[in-house]
Motif scaffolding. Sequence first.
Motif, PDB file in Angstrom:
ATOM      1  N   ASP A 147       0.826  -1.211   0.000  1.00 18.79           N
ATOM      2  CA  ASP A 147       0.000   0.000   0.000  1.00 18.79           C
ATOM      3  C   ASP A 147       0.861   1.264   0.000  1.00 18.79           C
ATOM      4  N   GLY A 148       2.018   1.199   0.665  1.00 22.16           N
ATOM      5  CA  GLY A 148       2.908   2.350   0.653  1.00 22.16           C
ATOM      6  C   GLY A 148       3.515   2.598  -0.719  1.00 22.16           C
ATOM      7  N   LEU A 149       3.968   1.518  -1.377  1.00 27.50           N
ATOM      8  CA  LEU A 149       4.568   1.672  -2.707  1.00 27.50           C
ATOM      9  C   LEU A 149       3.526   2.080  -3.750  1.00 27.50           C
ATOM     10  N   MET A 150       2.297   1.595  -3.587  1.00 27.10           N
ATOM     11  CA  MET A 150       1.240   1.933  -4.537  1.00 27.10           C
ATOM     12  C   MET A 150       0.519   3.221  -4.157  1.00 27.10           C
ATOM     13  N   GLN A 151       0.980   3.859  -3.057  1.00 28.80           N
ATOM     14  CA  GLN A 151       0.427   5.135  -2.588  1.00 28.80           C
ATOM     15  C   GLN A 151      -1.044   5.009  -2.184  1.00 28.80           C
ATOM     16  N   HIS A 152      -1.441   3.837  -1.720  1.00 30.05           N
ATOM     17  CA  HIS A 152      -2.773   3.681  -1.137  1.00 30.05           C
ATOM     18  C   HIS A 152      -2.785   4.151   0.314  1.00 30.05           C
ATOM     19  N   ALA A 153      -1.616   4.190   0.921  1.00 28.23           N
ATOM     20  CA  ALA A 153      -1.462   4.704   2.284  1.00 28.23           C
ATOM     21  C   ALA A 153      -0.441   5.830   2.253  1.00 28.23           C
ATOM     22  N   ASP A 154      -0.540   6.712   3.241  1.00 30.71           N
ATOM     23  CA  ASP A 154       0.372   7.855   3.304  1.00 30.71           C
ATOM     24  C   ASP A 154       1.690   7.432   3.949  1.00 30.71           C
ATOM     25  N   ILE A 155       2.332   6.469   3.326  1.00 22.35           N
ATOM     26  CA  ILE A 155       3.616   5.960   3.829  1.00 22.35           C
ATOM     27  C   ILE A 155       4.654   6.212   2.745  1.00 22.35           C
ATOM     28  N   LYS A 156       5.435   7.237   2.943  1.00 21.53           N
ATOM     29  CA  LYS A 156       6.467   7.561   1.954  1.00 21.53           C
ATOM     30  C   LYS A 156       7.717   6.750   2.249  1.00 21.53           C
ATOM     31  N   PRO A 157       8.237   6.033   1.263  1.00 18.19           N
ATOM     32  CA  PRO A 157       9.471   5.275   1.504  1.00 18.19           C
ATOM     33  C   PRO A 157      10.605   6.194   1.961  1.00 18.19           C
ATOM     34  N   ALA A 158      11.382   5.705   2.913  1.00 15.89           N
ATOM     35  CA  ALA A 158      12.508   6.487   3.432  1.00 15.89           C
ATOM     36  C   ALA A 158      13.686   6.344   2.490  1.00 15.89           C
ATOM     37  N   GLY A 159      13.842   7.288   1.597  1.00 13.05           N
ATOM     38  CA  GLY A 159      14.925   7.232   0.628  1.00 13.05           C
ATOM     39  C   GLY A 159      14.659   8.182  -0.515  1.00 13.05           C
ATOM     40  N   LYS A 160      15.406   8.003  -1.587  1.00 15.85           N
ATOM     41  CA  LYS A 160      15.285   8.868  -2.751  1.00 15.85           C
ATOM     42  C   LYS A 160      14.730   8.066  -3.915  1.00 15.85           C
ATOM     43  N   GLU A 161      13.815   8.683  -4.645  1.00 17.22           N
ATOM     44  CA  GLU A 161      13.211   8.006  -5.792  1.00 17.22           C
ATOM     45  C   GLU A 161      14.159   8.179  -6.990  1.00 17.22           C
ATOM     46  N   ARG A 162      14.974   7.152  -7.247  1.00 14.79           N
ATOM     47  CA  ARG A 162      15.979   7.255  -8.303  1.00 14.79           C
ATOM     48  C   ARG A 162      15.353   7.218  -9.693  1.00 14.79           C
ATOM     49  N   SER A 163      14.307   6.422  -9.848  1.00 15.82           N
ATOM     50  CA  SER A 163      13.542   6.381 -11.088  1.00 15.82           C
ATOM     51  C   SER A 163      12.091   6.177 -10.671  1.00 15.82           C
ATOM     52  N   PRO A 164      11.140   6.443 -11.539  1.00 13.68           N
ATOM     53  CA  PRO A 164       9.733   6.348 -11.129  1.00 13.68           C
ATOM     54  C   PRO A 164       9.403   5.011 -10.476  1.00 13.68           C
ATOM     55  N   GLY A 165       9.035   5.075  -9.191  1.00 16.48           N
ATOM     56  CA  GLY A 165       8.630   3.869  -8.474  1.00 16.48           C
ATOM     57  C   GLY A 165       9.752   3.092  -7.836  1.00 16.48           C
TER      58      GLY A 165
END
Length: 377
Positions: free
Chosen positions: A184-202
């Motif tokens: 749910d965090g990766l699919m943005q169904h929950a407000d859980i932003k991954p702790a890191g940098k988005e190097r490429s989309p997703g």
Amino acid sequence: MILVGGLGDAPGAQHEKFAGLPLVLHDVLGKPAVVRAIERLQKQNINGISVVSESARPTGADAGTCWIEATNGNFWRAVENAFSDLAQAGAEAVLVLRMGGYGEFVVDDFVQRHLDCRAHVTQAVDANGASLGMFVINASRRNDAAFLFRHRLEQTRAACGNWIFRGYWNALASAADLRILAVDGLMQHADIKPAGKERSPGVWVAPGARIDRRARVLAPAYIGARARVRAAAVITRCASVEHHAEVEAGTVVENASVLPYTYIGPGLDIAHSVAGGKKLLHLGRNVEVEIADPKLMDSRSQHAPWRALASAASLATFLPLQLFRGLFAPSQRQQPTDLPALVKTPSSTVKTPAGFEGAEPSSFPANLAVARRYGDQ
């Protein structure tokens, strides 16, 4: 107050743990659920947060948060004391969250409902009326609070108000829910932003992660801090590799969570699973097994000096062993032998497709379907 644990020997207590640790203390996309709950409360200007837990403070928890470690059966007594401390500090109402589940909601809505009910205690319920383990209690009603705590949040001293929960909710009742929270965090169904940098989309990568240039990370996916992904490994389909985890060469991690400090050996296929330490839970079959062979799965030390010492010892034994094998080990090459005549004989059950009788296969026919599994294979 946030409560972690407290079920004791009650049914379901073991289901809220995996690999010996409460689910809310396991990292999900870089942070434990309890840390994310604290951060959400702080963003809503909730001050004076106290956590009463049967486990130690996890890595990444705010050092300014009061963390009360209650063991040896004193959990609910510690909760009562923490409630009294907040009341003496001048709090008018105390929000109590037992984790348990992870929820995203607006605290002001909950408190406003409590004020409208004019009750001493108000609980959050789902659409079916089931309690979610979240309460607002008047700080002046210590007897009501003590009664609630002594009954493990299952009974109230008097009739209480209800607030129907509206927001994202994950019960975190099993390791399968931990996996759902990561997806749910990766699919943005929950407000859980991954702790890191988005190097490429997703594709999210935390600082210090080392990914071999011959490995492939396909979105959506997450690689935690100081995790290692070696050559020819594949991380795909909402997979998460948490901090200090290692995925060896040629291993595929597909729709799975690799928890912190977990070592995954080479050439494996970890799919639809949660891997933590030496334990592996297959979500489809709901089977949890413990892997005894450290070459397949293992748990790395949480102390950096021990990990460095183990790596040095492994390297020190690897090189002499390879040198000895090269000089003295017998050759493994064997001369090919003729196949038995029975093997050479075509099976009578195998039929040649129509149109291919007598034809020698010099190349793939145009009507042969080829499936790709990991993008470029």
